[in-house]
Design a protein around this motif. Sequence first.
Motif, PDB file in Angstrom:
ATOM      1  N   ARG A 102     -12.689  43.268 -18.012  1.00  0.00           N
ATOM      2  CA  ARG A 102     -13.390  44.438 -18.540  1.00  0.00           C
ATOM      3  C   ARG A 102     -12.493  45.687 -18.446  1.00  0.00           C
ATOM      4  NH1 ARG A 102     -17.985  46.378 -20.214  1.00  0.00           N
ATOM      5  NH2 ARG A 102     -18.085  48.625 -20.063  1.00  0.00           N
ATOM      6  N   MET A 104      -9.138  45.818 -18.052  1.00  0.00           N
ATOM      7  CA  MET A 104      -7.908  45.716 -18.855  1.00  0.00           C
ATOM      8  C   MET A 104      -8.143  45.989 -20.323  1.00  0.00           C
ATOM      9  SD  MET A 104      -5.652  42.517 -17.430  1.00  0.00           S
ATOM     10  CE  MET A 104      -6.749  41.227 -18.001  1.00  0.00           C
ATOM     11  N   ASP A 166     -22.778  42.835 -14.884  1.00  0.00           N
ATOM     12  CA  ASP A 166     -21.464  42.556 -14.306  1.00  0.00           C
ATOM     13  C   ASP A 166     -21.469  41.204 -13.579  1.00  0.00           C
ATOM     14  OD1 ASP A 166     -20.170  45.027 -15.022  1.00  0.00           O
ATOM     15  OD2 ASP A 166     -21.478  46.004 -13.560  1.00  0.00           O
ATOM     16  N   LEU A 241     -22.143  48.327  -1.904  1.00  0.00           N
ATOM     17  CA  LEU A 241     -22.438  48.390  -0.474  1.00  0.00           C
ATOM     18  C   LEU A 241     -23.319  49.610  -0.182  1.00  0.00           C
ATOM     19  CD1 LEU A 241     -21.710  47.159   2.332  1.00  0.00           C
ATOM     20  CD2 LEU A 241     -19.772  48.731   2.385  1.00  0.00           C
TER      21      LEU A 241
ATOM     22  N   MET B  96      -6.117  49.261 -26.008  1.00  0.00           N
ATOM     23  CA  MET B  96      -6.957  49.342 -24.799  1.00  0.00           C
ATOM     24  C   MET B  96      -6.628  50.616 -24.023  1.00  0.00           C
ATOM     25  SD  MET B  96      -5.799  46.020 -25.394  1.00  0.00           S
ATOM     26  CE  MET B  96      -4.952  45.379 -23.988  1.00  0.00           C
ATOM     27  N   LYS B  99      -4.495  50.489 -20.880  1.00  0.00           N
ATOM     28  CA  LYS B  99      -4.912  49.852 -19.622  1.00  0.00           C
ATOM     29  C   LYS B  99      -4.570  48.371 -19.542  1.00  0.00           C
ATOM     30  CE  LYS B  99      -8.818  51.214 -17.754  1.00  0.00           C
ATOM     31  NZ  LYS B  99     -10.246  51.571 -17.639  1.00  0.00           N
ATOM     32  N   GLY B 100      -4.212  47.786 -20.668  1.00  0.00           N
ATOM     33  CA  GLY B 100      -3.915  46.357 -20.669  1.00  0.00           C
ATOM     34  C   GLY B 100      -2.431  46.057 -20.808  1.00  0.00           C
ATOM     35  N   LEU B 315      -9.124  57.814 -17.190  1.00  0.00           N
ATOM     36  CA  LEU B 315      -9.198  56.386 -17.525  1.00  0.00           C
ATOM     37  C   LEU B 315      -9.042  55.491 -16.298  1.00  0.00           C
ATOM     38  CD1 LEU B 315      -7.112  56.322 -20.805  1.00  0.00           C
ATOM     39  CD2 LEU B 315      -9.490  55.596 -20.574  1.00  0.00           C
ATOM     40  N   LEU B 316      -8.418  56.045 -15.267  1.00  0.00           N
ATOM     41  CA  LEU B 316      -8.087  55.227 -14.091  1.00  0.00           C
ATOM     42  C   LEU B 316      -9.318  54.577 -13.482  1.00  0.00           C
ATOM     43  CD1 LEU B 316      -5.599  54.489 -12.382  1.00  0.00           C
ATOM     44  CD2 LEU B 316      -6.128  56.474 -10.950  1.00  0.00           C
ATOM     45  N   PHE B 317     -10.394  55.330 -13.412  1.00  0.00           N
ATOM     46  CA  PHE B 317     -11.600  54.843 -12.733  1.00  0.00           C
ATOM     47  C   PHE B 317     -12.679  54.387 -13.713  1.00  0.00           C
ATOM     48  CE2 PHE B 317      -9.566  57.671  -9.661  1.00  0.00           C
ATOM     49  CZ  PHE B 317      -9.430  56.789  -8.606  1.00  0.00           C
ATOM     50  N   ARG B 318     -12.307  54.248 -14.968  1.00  0.00           N
ATOM     51  CA  ARG B 318     -13.304  53.894 -15.974  1.00  0.00           C
ATOM     52  C   ARG B 318     -13.361  52.380 -16.197  1.00  0.00           C
ATOM     53  NH1 ARG B 318     -12.571  56.649 -21.671  1.00  0.00           N
ATOM     54  NH2 ARG B 318     -12.582  58.548 -20.438  1.00  0.00           N
ATOM     55  N   ASP B 319     -14.574  51.892 -16.382  1.00  0.00           N
ATOM     56  CA  ASP B 319     -14.800  50.539 -16.909  1.00  0.00           C
ATOM     57  C   ASP B 319     -14.403  49.394 -15.994  1.00  0.00           C
ATOM     58  OD1 ASP B 319     -16.224  50.643 -19.318  1.00  0.00           O
ATOM     59  OD2 ASP B 319     -14.506  51.547 -20.303  1.00  0.00           O
ATOM     60  N   VAL B 320     -14.535  49.606 -14.689  1.00  0.00           N
ATOM     61  CA  VAL B 320     -14.537  48.429 -13.813  1.00  0.00           C
ATOM     62  C   VAL B 320     -15.873  47.699 -14.024  1.00  0.00           C
ATOM     63  CG1 VAL B 320     -14.578  47.623 -11.426  1.00  0.00           C
ATOM     64  CG2 VAL B 320     -12.977  49.421 -12.120  1.00  0.00           C
ATOM     65  N   TRP B 321     -16.938  48.510 -14.100  1.00  0.00           N
ATOM     66  CA  TRP B 321     -18.293  47.959 -14.291  1.00  0.00           C
ATOM     67  C   TRP B 321     -18.821  48.300 -15.676  1.00  0.00           C
ATOM     68  CZ3 TRP B 321     -18.154  45.005 -10.391  1.00  0.00           C
ATOM     69  CH2 TRP B 321     -17.855  45.421  -9.096  1.00  0.00           C
ATOM     70  N   ALA B 322     -19.880  47.606 -16.041  1.00  0.00           N
ATOM     71  CA  ALA B 322     -20.491  47.832 -17.348  1.00  0.00           C
ATOM     72  C   ALA B 322     -21.118  49.221 -17.465  1.00  0.00           C
ATOM     73  CB  ALA B 322     -21.538  46.756 -17.626  1.00  0.00           C
ATOM     74  N   ASP B 323     -21.398  49.879 -16.348  1.00  0.00           N
ATOM     75  CA  ASP B 323     -21.924  51.247 -16.444  1.00  0.00           C
ATOM     76  C   ASP B 323     -20.803  52.252 -16.719  1.00  0.00           C
ATOM     77  OD1 ASP B 323     -20.582  51.687 -14.047  1.00  0.00           O
ATOM     78  OD2 ASP B 323     -22.378  51.976 -12.832  1.00  0.00           O
ATOM     79  N   GLY B 324     -19.597  51.747 -16.871  1.00  0.00           N
ATOM     80  CA  GLY B 324     -18.474  52.617 -17.205  1.00  0.00           C
ATOM     81  C   GLY B 324     -17.714  53.119 -16.003  1.00  0.00           C
ATOM     82  N   TRP B 328     -18.195  51.297  -5.799  1.00  0.00           N
ATOM     83  CA  TRP B 328     -18.551  50.077  -5.065  1.00  0.00           C
ATOM     84  C   TRP B 328     -19.481  50.377  -3.901  1.00  0.00           C
ATOM     85  CZ3 TRP B 328     -16.869  50.416  -0.042  1.00  0.00           C
ATOM     86  CH2 TRP B 328     -15.821  51.309   0.215  1.00  0.00           C
ATOM     87  N   ARG B 329     -19.901  51.621  -3.746  1.00  0.00           N
ATOM     88  CA  ARG B 329     -20.788  51.985  -2.636  1.00  0.00           C
ATOM     89  C   ARG B 329     -21.644  53.170  -3.059  1.00  0.00           C
ATOM     90  NH1 ARG B 329     -17.542  55.531   1.786  1.00  0.00           N
ATOM     91  NH2 ARG B 329     -19.682  56.189   2.179  1.00  0.00           N
TER      92      ARG B 329
END
Lengths: 325, 330
Positions: A102, A104, A166, A241, B96, B99-100, B315-324, B328-329
């Motif tokens: 996702r 990349m 996800d 978390l 991309m 990012k790719g 862009l660095l912190f964008r789109d790890v998750w589907a919420d964009g 992680w906490r």
Amino acid sequence: MAELTYREAIARGIAQEMRRDGNVLFLGEDVAAAGGVFKGTTGLLDEFGPVRVRDTPISEQAILGAAMGAAMTGLRPIAEIMFSDFFAVCWDIVVNEIAKSRYMTNGQVSFPLVIRAGNGGGLRFGAQHSQSVENWAMAVPGLKVVVPSTPADVIGLMAAAVRDPDPVLFLEEKALYPTKGEVPDGEVVDTLGRARVLRSGAHATLVALGNMVPRATAAAEQLGAGGIDCTVIDVRSLVPLDTHTILAEVARTGRMFTVEENPRLCGWGAELVSIVVEESFFDLDGAPVRITTPHIPLPAADALEDLAIPSVERIVTTVEKAMNQ
Amino acid sequence: MDAACHIGGRRLALYDQQIRLRYFEKRAYDLFLENLVKGTSHLSLGQEAIAGAFGVAMRHDDYTFATYRGHAHTLARGVPMAPVLAELLGRENGLMAGKGGSMHLTSVEHGVMGSYAIIGAHLPIACGAAWSAQYRGSGQVAVAFFGDGTTNIGAFHEALNFAAIWRLPVVFVCENNLYMEYTRTSTVTAVPRPAADRASAYGLEPVLADGNDADEMYAVATAALDRARAGEGPTLIEALTYRHGGHSRADPAKYRPPAEVDEWLARDPIPMYRKRLVDAGVDAAALDAIEKTAMEDVDAATEEAKAGAAPGADLLFRDVWADGGSSWRN
């Protein structure tokens, strides 16, 4: 309200979501006709048929690759990896493909999939069928990780995982399969990223996960009888978390003990200790303490395995010693 | 690629594909030499007939799964040159957004479901897309391209068996260019034809094709795609070809005998195809026009790519998750 085993809750949780959404498919080794090696998926083939509930060859890369390809083209697969130790033979698909794609692709693809796996020791299966791998999973950006400790949480967190957009690693604690618990009637849907305070105490906070939750709770009962009043938190979700809940309880009690089944180095508790020390240091009345499996492969013999995995007795004595210093 | 047919039929479309891929890859190489392409890159120079033929033969909604050597397979599905080149340059206007990079080209709107840089990983993933198409009854086919070296990794064998038992609409295309990275595949493989000789292990017919012949590749591709769409299951194709350059930009390919290189350069798919078309009566001016347009497109894409800005820090912190996001906490 009905009483179910953790094992029965697996099939009920999956069935609840498959009834709701025709795009939810389920695949894995021995999951359909045999009903799962732990009998956790009994009845799914009968209800949903062989198109939606599929036995696979012993091909973990193919299982997870198929789940990934299906998820990125509109379906919501649930894949089973029989033992979480087996992630080692398909970790590329999890870590390099599912978790990274996702990001990349600048958000072009989503992976609404769930990977279930039997996790942890207690069954005397030896080092290759007993490991707790939650710390592997937690270390990978792009994966959500949940570990239910009760039948109700199995169903509720399964629903949350299936509905999440996800990828979610859903680690089932093998030692808990025969345990029983009350489950509400009707649809059960929980939320990812919420810890639960099971017991509120004044002196110390025990933070536990999965199979360690009932042990921490039993330890807290004993400690309470001895005058040490403990909060017990079930983390439930490593990613995301719920640091709010944990930090608040640690701040209130002033002491934190993590109870972890994963081997010691880089266990989830280490991350939690670092968060607490960085963000709540002056609320602490003593050093945080981690109670973990030592940094060893798990031995098979019951006498040795029981020594390795944190027991109620070890939790009690460790907490007593630290609190009385 | 239906749209390509407007320039005058399938063979012109095949020529157009190959020329565009060739010019693009040459330009990518030139931009390396100017130090504008970042990181690594793997070119398909010499292998264009395979990606090009599939690009013409595939339905617009079919799925492509490519490798790190995937510029050609991406462009062959109709992805514009400029964003692909900009991605190689690490620019914000990249496919991309930078990012790719070269090895992960993806354009879902064109059916390019990703380029995968772990050998063999995308074969099981292509099975998954094919399974999805089968379940949805969409008639789509997934095509996975890979090299000869891939035939010795476990994921290849898991995917072939999986596709065969579930009769999945997937086409596996082995581009056998004789070398893995620096080692000749035949020296580390138990059978002479690394893909075709394995087909029978999965109940499949061996399909061996001249990967430097666009007409033959088109015929083979069409047969495999039709078979998949008809519910008859997967096909494993071994297409013989040769890369004109090294494995990646760091590789001068000195391990290859000069006579072998000369022999394959003489079988360059593009001049061969041009000659065939002229011999068949195609007006050379039409082919010249294809070449001229392709070069103009490459030039324009180069300017557009170069004009792109560096990707922004957001862009660095964008789109790890589907919420964009990437949280992680709480």
